[in-house]
Design a protein around this motif. Structure first.
Motif, PDB file in Angstrom:
ATOM      1  N   LYS A 146      -4.427  -4.509   0.190  1.00  0.00           N
ATOM      2  CA  LYS A 146      -4.865  -5.730   0.798  1.00  0.00           C
ATOM      3  C   LYS A 146      -6.073  -6.001   0.259  1.00  0.00           C
ATOM      4  CE  LYS A 146      -3.913  -3.146   5.089  1.00  0.00           C
ATOM      5  NZ  LYS A 146      -2.763  -3.800   6.011  1.00  0.00           N
ATOM      6  N   ASP A 197      -7.855   6.317  -1.112  1.00  0.00           N
ATOM      7  CA  ASP A 197      -7.266   5.213  -0.829  1.00  0.00           C
ATOM      8  C   ASP A 197      -7.915   4.186  -0.159  1.00  0.00           C
ATOM      9  OD1 ASP A 197      -5.558   3.453   0.755  1.00  0.00           O
ATOM     10  OD2 ASP A 197      -4.409   4.907   1.973  1.00  0.00           O
ATOM     11  N   GLU A 213      -8.920   7.862   3.097  1.00  0.00           N
ATOM     12  CA  GLU A 213      -9.840   6.615   2.928  1.00  0.00           C
ATOM     13  C   GLU A 213     -11.216   7.000   2.977  1.00  0.00           C
ATOM     14  OE1 GLU A 213      -8.158   3.136   5.502  1.00  0.00           O
ATOM     15  OE2 GLU A 213      -7.481   5.005   6.856  1.00  0.00           O
ATOM     16  N   GLY A 266       0.885  -1.234  -0.030  1.00  0.00           N
ATOM     17  CA  GLY A 266       0.191  -0.007   0.153  1.00  0.00           C
ATOM     18  C   GLY A 266       0.976   1.172   0.011  1.00  0.00           C
ATOM     19  N   SER A 267       2.006   1.199   0.873  1.00  0.00           N
ATOM     20  CA  SER A 267       2.833   2.311   0.841  1.00  0.00           C
ATOM     21  C   SER A 267       3.357   2.867  -0.250  1.00  0.00           C
ATOM     22  CB  SER A 267       3.898   2.042   1.835  1.00  0.00           C
ATOM     23  OG  SER A 267       3.477   1.461   3.083  1.00  0.00           O
TER      24      SER A 267
HETATM   25  C1  PLP Z   1      -5.241   2.826   4.543  1.00  0.00           C
HETATM   26  C2  PLP Z   1      -3.989   2.281   4.251  1.00  0.00           C
HETATM   27  N1  PLP Z   1      -3.269   2.972   3.273  1.00  0.00           N
HETATM   28  C3  PLP Z   1      -2.018   2.322   3.053  1.00  0.00           C
HETATM   29  C4  PLP Z   1      -1.396   1.420   3.973  1.00  0.00           C
HETATM   30  C5  PLP Z   1       0.039   1.044   3.728  1.00  0.00           C
HETATM   31  O1  PLP Z   1       0.036  -0.163   3.261  1.00  0.00           O
HETATM   32  P1  PLP Z   1       1.167  -1.423   3.394  1.00  0.00           P
HETATM   33  O2  PLP Z   1       1.178  -1.473   4.763  1.00  0.00           O
HETATM   34  O3  PLP Z   1       0.883  -2.517   2.502  1.00  0.00           O
HETATM   35  O4  PLP Z   1       2.226  -0.513   2.961  1.00  0.00           O
HETATM   36  C6  PLP Z   1      -2.253   0.893   4.964  1.00  0.00           C
HETATM   37  C7  PLP Z   1      -1.831  -0.136   5.702  1.00  0.00           C
HETATM   38  O5  PLP Z   1      -2.310  -0.628   6.745  1.00  0.00           O
HETATM   39  C8  PLP Z   1      -3.554   1.419   5.242  1.00  0.00           C
HETATM   40  O6  PLP Z   1      -4.167   0.923   6.034  1.00  0.00           O
END
Ligand code: PLP
Length: 446
Positions: free
Chosen positions: A267, A239, A210, A129-130
């Motif tokens: 996810k 997001d 979000e 996600g990052s």
């Molecule tokens: C809303 C949201 N965006 C981005 C991320 C980052 O995802 P990742 O941990 O796969 O890098 C998360 C992680 O929990 C998240 O909850």
């Protein structure tokens, strides 16, 4: 160590307890994900997991649990899900990465766009996600020629603040000049965003949020955010790393009929295999490509950016979402769990002390002490008592593999844990928790 006799089945945690200092000696934080950390679980009840099948997992000592976090919400179908693993094995046997793109990169992107069905035009895959949220911001900055980014202050953590203690911001290592480029607005408060646009005219590259956490959008909030963004020449990013393929097959954006300029999924996209996606409008996304005469954005480029077997996992997972009623099952299982736990809360007079939040497909819980203050010792107690009873429950997140039988058993065990919770409220929680209380996980901005 203090011990309590709670009358539970006797589980032994010897191997996990011995393993803890050893792993912490070699791996900073004792693992690779913040939310899995030792400081997030009861001190003597922090098992190390060796395998999983469906919604069941096993630790180093051979204890079995029903899991209610499902790999940080990434595993929607179930651990080691046969149909997904079959697709992965088949693809692995054909090779995993090459020095030129593979057709599966296109096929997976096409399937994703078709599944989302929300007018998006281009896709770029990452691993986490990052990766993709960072890429969305970088692209927005390049597209607008601006630096400031507005993020939702109520997220990514809790919008039901009175139930949770915030941890301090963990921003060591981030230069102040970088921090100064992030500004905040509040969820369901379009005026707070309007004020930012007034304060930073022509300077905000992107708004990212979000779409929904514990509280749904009200009065067309998401549409208002979009309108404000477009009036101000700002990129609107949703997001959906958590909500995508869980709240709705097309994400919250489909559920609420709002099309962002850019959006991110991660996810739940590949049932626990590492893949995330940046999706959006061609006009913006193409800056990361070759077919324009502007400066090219070094958008997402990783050695493992498109591992073919992870793309195969994503395709197999999306096909199951499309063919079977996965998301409805998440809601139904969550509804059943919520109903059972709420019955116990009522019977034990725990209303206001133990609370459930969010959509049934993604339930979180909060713990309060006898003064109705959010309490980490009570969270510790609940985790401790559920782990002792074969439930790994930092949240109440269900999967397609949680059966009626699993939920019924869970509800029984939670009732037992809540009986102890009630006693701890009536007496003293320190009598019941073994070891140090856990740290707050949910960051609050000041
Ligand atoms: C809303 C949201 N965006 C981005 C991320 C980052 O995802 P990742 O941990 O796969 O890098 C998360 C992680 O929990 C998240 O909850």
């Amino acid at each position: 160590m203090k011990t309590t006799n709670t009358g539970t089945e006797r589980r032994i945690f010897r191997k996990s307890r011995e393993f803890k200092p050893i792993i912490n000696n070699i791996i900073p934080g004792g693992g690779h994900t913040y939310a899995k950390g030792d400081d997030q679980f009861a001190e003597f009840y922090a098992p190390y997991i060796v395998k999983g099948k469906g919604c069941h997992i096993w630790d180093m000592d051979g204890n079995e649990y029903i899991e209610y976090a499902m790999g940080l919400r990434a595993v929607t179908l179930g651990h080691a899900y046969d149909a997904v693993n079959k697709a992965v094995f088949e693809q692995m046997n054909e090779g995993t990465i090459f020095n030129r793109p593979s057709p599966i990169e296109l096929y997976c992107a096409e399937l994703l766009l078709d599944t989302l069905n929300n007018g998006h035009e281009m896709v770029k895959f990452g691993k986490n996600g990052s990766d993709v949220t960072t890429a969305a911001i970088k692209l927005s900055r390049a597209y607008t020629g601006r630096d400031i980014v507005a993020i939702c202050k109520s997220h990514p953590f809790f919008s039901v603040d009175d139930w949770f203690i915030g941890s301090t911001a963990m921003d060591a290592g981030i230069p102040q000049t970088t921090k100064d480029l992030t500004v905040h607005f509040y969820y369901n408060d379009p005026q707070s965003l309007e004020e930012l646009f007034k304060k930073y005219p022509g300077q905000i590259a992107a708004v990212i949020l979000e779409p929904e956490k514990e509280i749904p959008p009200k009065d067309n909030f998401l549409h208002k955010v979009k309108e404000l963004c477009h009036t101000n020449g700002t990129v609107f990013i949703i997001d959906e790393i958590i909500s995508g393929f869980r709240y709705h097959i097309g994400g919250c954006q489909k559920m609420y009929n709002v099309q962002p300029d850019l959006t991110t999924f991660g996810k739940a996209l590949a049932n626990g295999y590492s893949i995330a996606a940046l999706v959006g409008k061609r006009e913006i996304m193409k800056l990361g490509g070759l077919e324009h005469n502007k400066e090219r954005v070094f958008l997402l480029s990783n050695t493992y950016g498109s591992e073919n077997h992870h793309l195969a996992a994503a395709m197999a997972t999306m096909k199951i979402y499309r063919e079977e009623n996965v998301i409805q099952h998440l809601y139904d299982a969550g509804d059943m769990l919520r109903a059972g736990v709420e019955k116990s809360i009522k019977e034990l007079n725990l209303e206001g002390f133990f609370g459930l939040f969010g959509k049934s497909c993604c339930i979180m819980y909060g713990t309060k002490d006898r003064d109705l203050q959010p309490s980490q010792p009570f969270r510790t107690l609940f985790l401790q008592e559920t782990i002792k009873r074969g439930l790994l429950m930092p949240s109440f997140i269900v999967s397609y593999s949680h059966t009626q039988h699993d939920i019924e058993k869970t509800v029984e065990k939670i009732h037992e844990a809540l009986v102890i919770y009630r006693k701890a409220l009536d007496e003293d929680v320190s009598k019941y928790i073994e070891g140090a209380p856990i740290k707050p996980v949910f960051r609050k901005f000041n």
